[in-house]
Design an enzyme around this catalytic site. Structure first.
Site, PDB file in Angstrom:
ATOM      1  N   ALA A 284       0.858  -1.182   0.000  1.00 14.06           N
ATOM      2  CA  ALA A 284       0.000   0.000   0.000  1.00 14.06           C
ATOM      3  C   ALA A 284       0.895   1.233   0.000  1.00 14.06           C
ATOM      4  O   ALA A 284       2.039   1.160   0.414  1.00 14.06           O
ATOM      5  CB  ALA A 284      -0.908   0.015   1.234  1.00 14.06           C
ATOM      6  N   GLU A 286       0.710   5.521   0.961  1.00 13.99           N
ATOM      7  CA  GLU A 286      -0.110   6.402   1.792  1.00 13.99           C
ATOM      8  C   GLU A 286      -0.446   7.750   1.177  1.00 13.99           C
ATOM      9  O   GLU A 286      -0.717   8.693   1.904  1.00 13.99           O
ATOM     10  CB  GLU A 286       0.621   6.617   3.115  1.00 13.99           C
ATOM     11  CG  GLU A 286       1.940   7.431   3.014  1.00 13.99           C
ATOM     12  CD  GLU A 286       3.182   6.585   2.763  1.00 13.99           C
ATOM     13  OE1 GLU A 286       3.046   5.429   2.314  1.00 13.99           O
ATOM     14  OE2 GLU A 286       4.283   7.087   3.015  1.00 13.99           O
ATOM     15  N   GLU A 320      -1.355   2.959   7.110  1.00 16.64           N
ATOM     16  CA  GLU A 320      -1.433   3.936   6.012  1.00 16.64           C
ATOM     17  C   GLU A 320      -2.087   5.241   6.469  1.00 16.64           C
ATOM     18  O   GLU A 320      -1.655   6.328   6.073  1.00 16.64           O
ATOM     19  CB  GLU A 320      -2.202   3.342   4.821  1.00 16.64           C
ATOM     20  CG  GLU A 320      -1.583   2.072   4.251  1.00 16.64           C
ATOM     21  CD  GLU A 320      -0.112   2.210   3.884  1.00 16.64           C
ATOM     22  OE1 GLU A 320       0.307   3.320   3.507  1.00 16.64           O
ATOM     23  OE2 GLU A 320       0.622   1.207   3.997  1.00 16.64           O
ATOM     24  N   GLU A 342       8.053   5.661   8.245  1.00 15.90           N
ATOM     25  CA  GLU A 342       7.746   4.221   8.304  1.00 15.90           C
ATOM     26  C   GLU A 342       7.817   3.640   9.720  1.00 15.90           C
ATOM     27  O   GLU A 342       7.011   2.779  10.074  1.00 15.90           O
ATOM     28  CB  GLU A 342       8.669   3.453   7.362  1.00 15.90           C
ATOM     29  CG  GLU A 342       8.493   3.820   5.889  1.00 15.90           C
ATOM     30  CD  GLU A 342       7.072   3.683   5.382  1.00 15.90           C
ATOM     31  OE1 GLU A 342       6.231   3.064   6.062  1.00 15.90           O
ATOM     32  OE2 GLU A 342       6.780   4.225   4.303  1.00 15.90           O
TER      33      GLU A 342
HETATM   34 ZN   LIG Z   1       4.377   2.894   5.453  1.00 14.60          ZN
END
Ligand SMILES: [Zn+2]
Length: 600
Positions: A284, A286, A320, A342
């Protein structure tokens, strides 16, 4: 359009000398203030057309303005200041950038605010998963994007580094039967000749190029209503799959409000769309307002919404959507600090998922993840969390697993050490101070220091910039004629915060700097029956037990017992075997399973 390119190539010899040694990074002297992009996209065609108009502040007089562009065919360029516009030569750079000749009549250089206009053609790749690309899904063509970290430059000329945050005005000309999506909400749709229409999106908040996203095609939309502080939520699917977006919309309804409550800041990007990609370079991405996911991570037929699957969906969305604060609202200034994005998203997802669990299970999932990264965290097998990025090759490692999992484990440690409330207040200060801007690790350290009164900079630098797991040993010193003390030794240099407790002695923390420290127990304390060197189980280190703390087992929290299992497994001896045998019948299935695995 090809003609313009050969004209530009003629200038090659002129600038080739300055090209060698050209840095991966753009200069600080040209700063984008706003980027306006208009694209014409029919996903059935392998090319698309674009024009950009970039407002740039030239901090010093420039003869060439360099910006990023990759695999784009430039048709024409112009540079304007005030009401005067001049055609501008395009100077080929490396295959990552182009230069715009900012001299008027080949002589006069410009400074201050200018606007660069470029018309170009780009490619919608059929095989690539980065940049703008296209795929056929069930017989229909769709266009998608994945830009992080350095592939926005394949879609438009731009200043493609996270420190360059500017508002974006995006509009896309598409076939009338198609839909178009981007970060901002749609503000108008205007019919154009020959079966086209122009879809215009609201100006975004300041974003780095890598977080811009768009999609074009015959999509369907699942309307998820509103979540949190009134944010409209939609799930965008390939044609005929809208019903499969139900679970994803439900997940947002469950996750958005707790994230807003924790950060104290309402979701900042207007609308929240989740878009399914048939394939993705990442699970995914974001992008503010338009988060993209591999289809199997996002959609599920309503009759397959099993509890484990919807929980996994909430955990992924918590990551996310967590980025909307950590990474999007506040963006790391450089890719070396991508852990600020992250590490935080990983940590806050675990925190949000813990809120669905009984309190005694707090941190168990985070500690299991920490154990997996500790297992590889050695100079031979892992890199530090922070490393310099200076080429397309090194940029491939921006999203190394260490950044996520060790980053999150360091945040868990800071929260345990500084205290949950001080840590949250520090994060709120950090988010508010750098809202819509950039930040570095030092900015986080300063905000945490302001909230907690403790400076975590040395600890942060030690854990972020080096590999390896510190090992600690503890020993109670109970001499007849002195107050009891706890001696703690550690195996490696660098600052390590240690939180410890003992029988009838509450938890307290100290930062170990040298190889050995003696901590006096509170006055009047009798020699304790046991001690434990990782209270709360939040520290990123191993405790080496000469004698397993058997008497402590009934007093330890779930997080502490799971940490103990892993420590005993790492330093096996006879007393470790006996303790693990008892932990193998722990009431918590995660702990008992880990202990049984350790005994094998
Ligand atoms: Zn991430």
């Amino acid at each position: 359009m090809a003609g313009a390119v050969s004209r530009a190539l003629a200038c090659w010899t002129l600038v080739a000398g300055s090209l060698f040694g050209q840095s991966f990074y753009l200069s600080n002297d040209a700063v984008p203030r706003k980027e306006t992009v208009q694209l014409t996209i029919d996903p059935a065609r392998e090319t698309f057309e674009g024009t950009v108009s970039i407002d740039v502040e030239l901090k010093t007089a420039a003869s060439i303005i360099w910006l990023n562009a990759k695999n784009l065919t430039v048709g024409s360029a112009a540079i304007a200041q005030g009401n005067t516009s001049h055609p501008a030569r395009v100077i080929p750079g490396s295959d990552e950038r182009i230069g715009i000749d900012a001299r008027i009549d080949g002589r006069q250089t410009l400074a201050g605010p200018v606007t660069i206009r470029i018309a170009y053609q780009g490619r919608l790749d059929e095989k690539s998963l980065v940049g703008p690309y296209r795929r056929k899904v069930e017989g229909e063509w769709y266009a998608y994007t994945t830009f992080t970290p350095i592939d926005a430059r394949r879609a438009f000329p731009c200043f493609d580094e996270p420190r360059f945050k500017a508002p974006w005005d995006i509009s896309i000309r598409v076939k009338r039967e198609h839909k178009a999506f981007s970060n901002g909400r749609e503000i108008s749709e205007t019919e154009e000749p020959n079966g086209w229409k122009l879809v215009t999106f609201a100006t975004t908040e300041p974003l780095p190029a890598e977080l811009v996203a768009f999609a074009v095609g015959p999509f369907d939309v699942y309307d998820g209503g509103e979540a949190g502080h009134g944010t409209p939520v939609r799930v965008i699917t390939a044609k005929g799959h809208a019903a499969e977006g139900h679970a994803a919309a439900q997940a947002t309804a469950a996750i958005l409000r707790p994230l807003e409550a924790y950060t104290g800041i309402p979701y900042a990007f207007g609308k929240l769309d989740h878009l399914a990609l048939p394939e993705g370079a990442f699970g995914a991405v974001e992008n503010p307002g338009l988060i993209t996911y591999r289809v199997r991570n996002l959609l599920m037929p309503p009759n397959q919404e099993a509890a484990a699957r919807t929980r996994a969906l909430r955990a992924l969305q918590a990551h996310e959507i967590g980025h909307q604060w950590f990474g999007n609202l506040v963006t790391q200034a450089t890719w070396d600090d991508v852990w600020l994005s992250e590490g935080f998203a990983t940590w806050i997802s675990a925190k949000m998922m813990d809120q669905e669990q009984p309190p005694e299970r707090a941190h168990l999932a985070a500690i299991a993840a920490r154990e997996r990264i500790m297992a590889v965290d050695s100079p031979a097998r892992a890199r530090p969390v922070r490393v310099a990025v200076n080429s397309r090759v090194t940029a491939r490692d921006v999203y190394n697993r260490v950044v996520y999992d060790k980053g999150a484990a360091i945040l868990l440690m800071l929260e345990g050490w500084l205290g949950e409330d001080s840590f949250r207040d520090g994060l709120r200060g950090y988010l508010n101070e750098h809202r819509f801007g950039n930040a570095a690790t030092d900015d986080l350290a300063a905000a945490l220091r302001a909230a907690s009164g403790t400076d975590p900079a040395r600890v942060l630098n030690n854990f972020l910039n080096t590999t390896g797991v510190p090992e600690l040993r503890g020993q109670l010193l109970c001499d007849r004629d002195a107050a009891p003390r706890l001696r703690v030794t550690k195996s490696s240099p660098g600052s390590v915060p240690v939180c410890w407790r003992a029988d009838r002695v509450a938890s307290s923390c100290t930062v170990l700097e040298g190889p050995s420290t003696e901590i006096a127990l509170p006055t009047g304390t009798a020699c304790p029956a046991w001690f434990y060197l990782n209270s709360g189980g939040t520290g990123y280190y191993r405790t080496r037990w000469t004698q397993a703390p058997m008497q402590a087992l009934s007093e330890l929290s779930g997080a502490e017992r799971l940490t103990l299992v892993y420590d005993l497994r790492a330093g096996k001896n006879a007393s470790a075997q006996a303790a693990l045998a008892r932990l193998a019948s722990d009431a918590d299935p995660e702990i008992s399973t880990a202990a049984r695995d350790a005994l094998r």
